[in-house]
Scaffold this active site. Structure first.
Site, PDB file in Angstrom:
ATOM      1  N   ASP A  22     -24.775  -3.216  11.683  1.00 41.67           N
ATOM      2  CA  ASP A  22     -25.075  -3.874  12.953  1.00 41.67           C
ATOM      3  C   ASP A  22     -25.710  -2.831  13.878  1.00 41.67           C
ATOM      4  O   ASP A  22     -25.504  -1.628  13.702  1.00 41.67           O
ATOM      5  CB  ASP A  22     -23.776  -4.414  13.550  1.00 41.67           C
ATOM      6  N   CYS A  33      11.345   6.804 -11.384  1.00 42.64           N
ATOM      7  CA  CYS A  33      10.143   6.781 -12.220  1.00 42.64           C
ATOM      8  C   CYS A  33       9.495   5.407 -12.155  1.00 42.64           C
ATOM      9  O   CYS A  33       9.992   4.492 -11.496  1.00 42.64           O
ATOM     10  CB  CYS A  33      10.474   7.131 -13.668  1.00 42.64           C
ATOM     11  N   CYS A  35      11.662   2.385 -13.055  1.00 35.25           N
ATOM     12  CA  CYS A  35      12.523   1.902 -11.970  1.00 35.25           C
ATOM     13  C   CYS A  35      11.740   0.953 -11.066  1.00 35.25           C
ATOM     14  O   CYS A  35      12.233  -0.111 -10.673  1.00 35.25           O
ATOM     15  CB  CYS A  35      13.052   3.074 -11.144  1.00 35.25           C
TER      16      CYS A  35
END
Length: 738
Positions: A432, A31, A34
């Site tokens: 460009d 989770c 952790c």
């Protein structure tokens, strides 16, 4: 579209030269809490910066080798209560996730039938039946099927930490222990069905998550399988004759020559040294039409040779190949964190201790209210179960995992998770011209005059290497493949070429002022120059005979791309070093709103800064060395993958095929991914904000809470998986995405 494999994709947050980086495989995380613990422990080390990802079960760590090493990093993770290792060459994340899913499935198959019987006995009319049988059936579910939760909770407890597994373990063990006490007292208020169903629902959720995460990374895993595994190596013996030998791709080295037969994959990046063929590059660029390849052209490993025989000289192998670099860029993006994820991490770091405190306070409040131990235990267990922050931990990384994988399939390489958020606010796209909106190759756009003079000019230009000469030859040989022989060839730089062809003295060079030419040729020169074309005059025996208008060619996809940008409400700016006339002609053809022409590289950067100072959020699209500074300065740098290495390194996004429609595709997909992250986080936060008070008030049965918690995680992952179906409506640059 020709694909150039000179592609590099470093992380956008490349560390300083003295820094080193490593990716660790971290096992045992379940989770967001952790993740927070591992990340916190690693970042406490001197000279270490770590980012931990739950969805990929990995940690990307940058460290100063004078202060830390990989052994210290691995040991730190292990001291935190999780496993850690360096990824090996044979590691397969998909296989590992599948193996994990199979283990969970075995436990689930034990838990599900036993839980069903326990629930039937507990819900029987007239009250619970056979309470001791319920206990015997529930114990294997809680102890064996729920062992992953208890083991993780115990490991964390030894390190004075708590995670989502702590909540699950305490909740199910409390329900089971209280039920045993009730049985021994002769009472019939049991919570065995709660302990069993919560364990089973959570196992089901974990199994579905494991399967879903494996599917979420399927686009990345597919990149690993695209390349060829065998190659036909051409070798020369001392006598000079060549032979063929089939070898593993790992044997190849730059400079070796390989044979690619029709229908075979190109084994690695290289350059064609013999032959001509059409190569299918769709697996990399997404383009359906094969690309013609001849001597000197670059080919990409993994692409398919469709018809002719090619001899390819190896130029790149292993990690240096285009596919390997694309994959690494995708991995880098997936292991990164969007800023929005850091909020979730901060919340998760304090979430579990707060929930444990809320559960204790809930139990105490019910007891003080005189409601009895049964009601207190029920409410406390419901709080523990409903609050598991699985969905919170999966909300962001699963969406990034799926989104970046889908982008790679579409030919867009996303460098970092931060790129996703920057794309959301883009208001202006600076484009460009050469190589981005145009092909960057000279082509004859108009030819006026004597057709025979054009043939003579092509015969002469065939001996020149100038781009204009190649354009003239291509134009004429399209209708007249056989050209006469030219002699006495002379090339005068800046003036053109002249020589003798079929007994005629032929000159090809820049056209003079229109006033010096006959009417038809003068008109052709005037028209071409108003369109920004280069005008070429052909004289035969000192008489003006033909005029050619030569210039760059707008890509067929460019107009559709610009129109799609306008539909998104984006302002477009053409920024080019080309002269004003050519730039305005291209802008008018494509419908671009603003033109800034004749700029030097430093002026491009200044123009981007000017737009930013005016309040615009700027995306810069470019492909050349002269675009690199502007790409870095822009809020979002989009590099054309067929351009220079300098531009590609400077971009946040890379469009592998060079198709300008991918600009819109990348923006739409980035926005869709960010939208999915926000939806996931809203669901995860709202679920806990609503669920915890309801559970504390005793309005939520722990069994229902377990089902809801498991469903929330599955919903988050399922919502992320919808990104796999992302497809811009109406093509690459359409109005939106499904």
């Amino acid at each position: 579209m020709t694909l150039t494999p000179a592609y590099d994709a470093p992380r956008s947050d490349q560390p300083d030269s003295e820094q080193q980086s490593v990716d660790l495989l971290v096992g045992g995380m379940t989770c967001a809490s952790c993740v927070g613990r591992v990340e916190k422990k690693l970042n406490r080390l001197d000279g270490v910066t770590a980012t931990v990802n739950l969805a990929t079960a990995s940690a990307h760590v940058e460290f100063d080798p004078a202060l830390a090493d990989t052994d210290l990093l691995v040991a730190t993770v292990e001291r935190t209560g999780y496993s850690a290792s360096l990824p090996g060459p044979d590691d397969d994340p998909a296989a590992e996730e599948d193996a994990h899913a199979r283990v969970l499935l075995r436990r689930l198959l034990v838990a599900a039938p036993l839980t069903l019987v326990v629930v039937v006995l507990a819900m029987a009319p007239g009250g619970p039946r056979l309470p001791w049988v319920q206990l015997l059936l529930a114990l294997p579910v809680v102890a064996y099927a729920g062992w992953p939760f208890h083991r993780a909770a115990a490991v964390n407890a030894r390190h004075l930490a708590s995670t989502m597994d702590t909540l699950v373990s305490i909740g199910t063990l409390t329900a089971t222990a209280w039920s045993v006490v009730e049985l021994l007292r002769g009472e019939r208020h049991l919570y065995l069905e709660v302990a069993a169903t919560v364990t089973t629902f959570l196992l089901l959720g974990r199994w579905l998550e494991a399967r879903a995460k494996s599917r979420a990374g399927s686009a990345l895993h597919a990149l690993l399988e695209l390349g060829a595994t065998r190659a036909v190596l051409l070798e020369e013996d001392p006598s000079g004759s060549s032979g063929e030998r089939e070898v593993d791709v790992a044997v190849l080295r730059p400079g070796m020559r390989v044979l690619v037969r029709p229908g075979a994959q190109v084994p690695t990046d290289g350059r064609v040294s013999e032959g001509r063929s059409a190569v299918d590059e769709s697996m990399v660029t997404g383009e359906s039409l094969p690309v013609e390849k001849t001597v000197g052209d670059e080919v990409v490993g993994g692409t398919l040779n469709t018809e002719g025989r090619l001899v390819v000289e190896v130029t790149r192998i292993g990690r240096d190949t285009l596919l390997a670099r694309i994959r690494q860029s995708v991995v880098d993006a997936q292991t990164g964190k969007a800023p929005i994820q850091r909020l979730a991490d901060r919340v998760s770091a304090v979430f579990v201790p707060v929930v444990l405190a809320v559960a204790v306070v809930t139990a105490a409040a019910w007891l003080l209210a005189g409601q009895g131990a049964d009601a207190a235990v029920t409410a406390a267990v419901a709080v523990l179960v409903i609050a598991c922050p699985c969905a919170l931990g999966l909300a962001t990384p699963t969406a990034i995992l799926v989104g970046t994988g889908r982008a790679a399939q579409l030919g867009v390489v996303i460098r970092s998770a931060e790129t996703l958020e920057r794309s959301r606010t883009v208001t202006t796209v600076v484009l460009d011209k050469t190589g981005t909106l145009t092909t960057g190759r000279m082509q004859v756009h108009a030819a006026v005059g004597d057709p025979e003079a054009l043939v003579l000019a092509a015969a002469l230009e065939r001996l020149s290497e100038h781009p204009v000469a190649r354009a003239v030859v291509e134009h004429v040989t399209a209708t007249t493949p056989e050209l006469p022989r030219a002699t006495d060839f002379t090339n005068r730089p800046g003036l053109g070429v002249h020589g003798t062809v079929a007994g005629h003295e032929v000159r090809v060079g820049a056209a003079p002022e229109p006033a010096t030419l006959p009417g038809e040729l003068a008109e052709a020169v005037t028209t071409a120059r108003t369109q920004g074309r280069t005008t070429i005059l052909v004289t035969v025996d000192d008489q003006p005979a033909a005029v050619l208008a030569v210039g760059d060619t707008v890509k067929p996809e460019s107009r559709e791309a610009v129109e799609a940008m306008h539909r998104l409400g984006l302002r477009t700016v053409l920024l080019t070093g080309d002269h004003e006339t050519a730039a305005r002609h291209v802008a008018a053809e494509l419908g671009i709103q603003t033109v800034v022409a004749g700029v030097r590289p430093e002026d491009k950067l200044g123009e981007v800064e000017r737009l930013q100072q005016a309040g615009e959020t700027v995306a810069m699209v470019g492909d050349g060395v002269n675009d690199a500074a502007a790409l870095v300065q822009a809020d979002l740098g989009i590099a054309i993958g067929t351009g220079t290495d300098a531009a590609i390194e400077a971009g946040d996004l890379t469009l592998v095929s060079g198709d300008p429609r991918l600009v819109v595709t990348s923006l739409l997909l980035s926005r869709a991914t960010l939208r999915t992250i926000r939806q996931n986080l809203f669901w995860a936060f709202a679920y806990n904000v609503v669920g915890i008070p309801v559970a504390a008030a005793g309005l939520l049965n722990p069994m229902v809470a377990g089902a809801a918690m498991a469903a929330s995680s599955v919903c988050v992952v399922g919502n992320s998986l919808r990104l796999r179906r992302f497809a811009p409506a109406g093509g690459r640059g359409g109005r939106g995405a499904r």
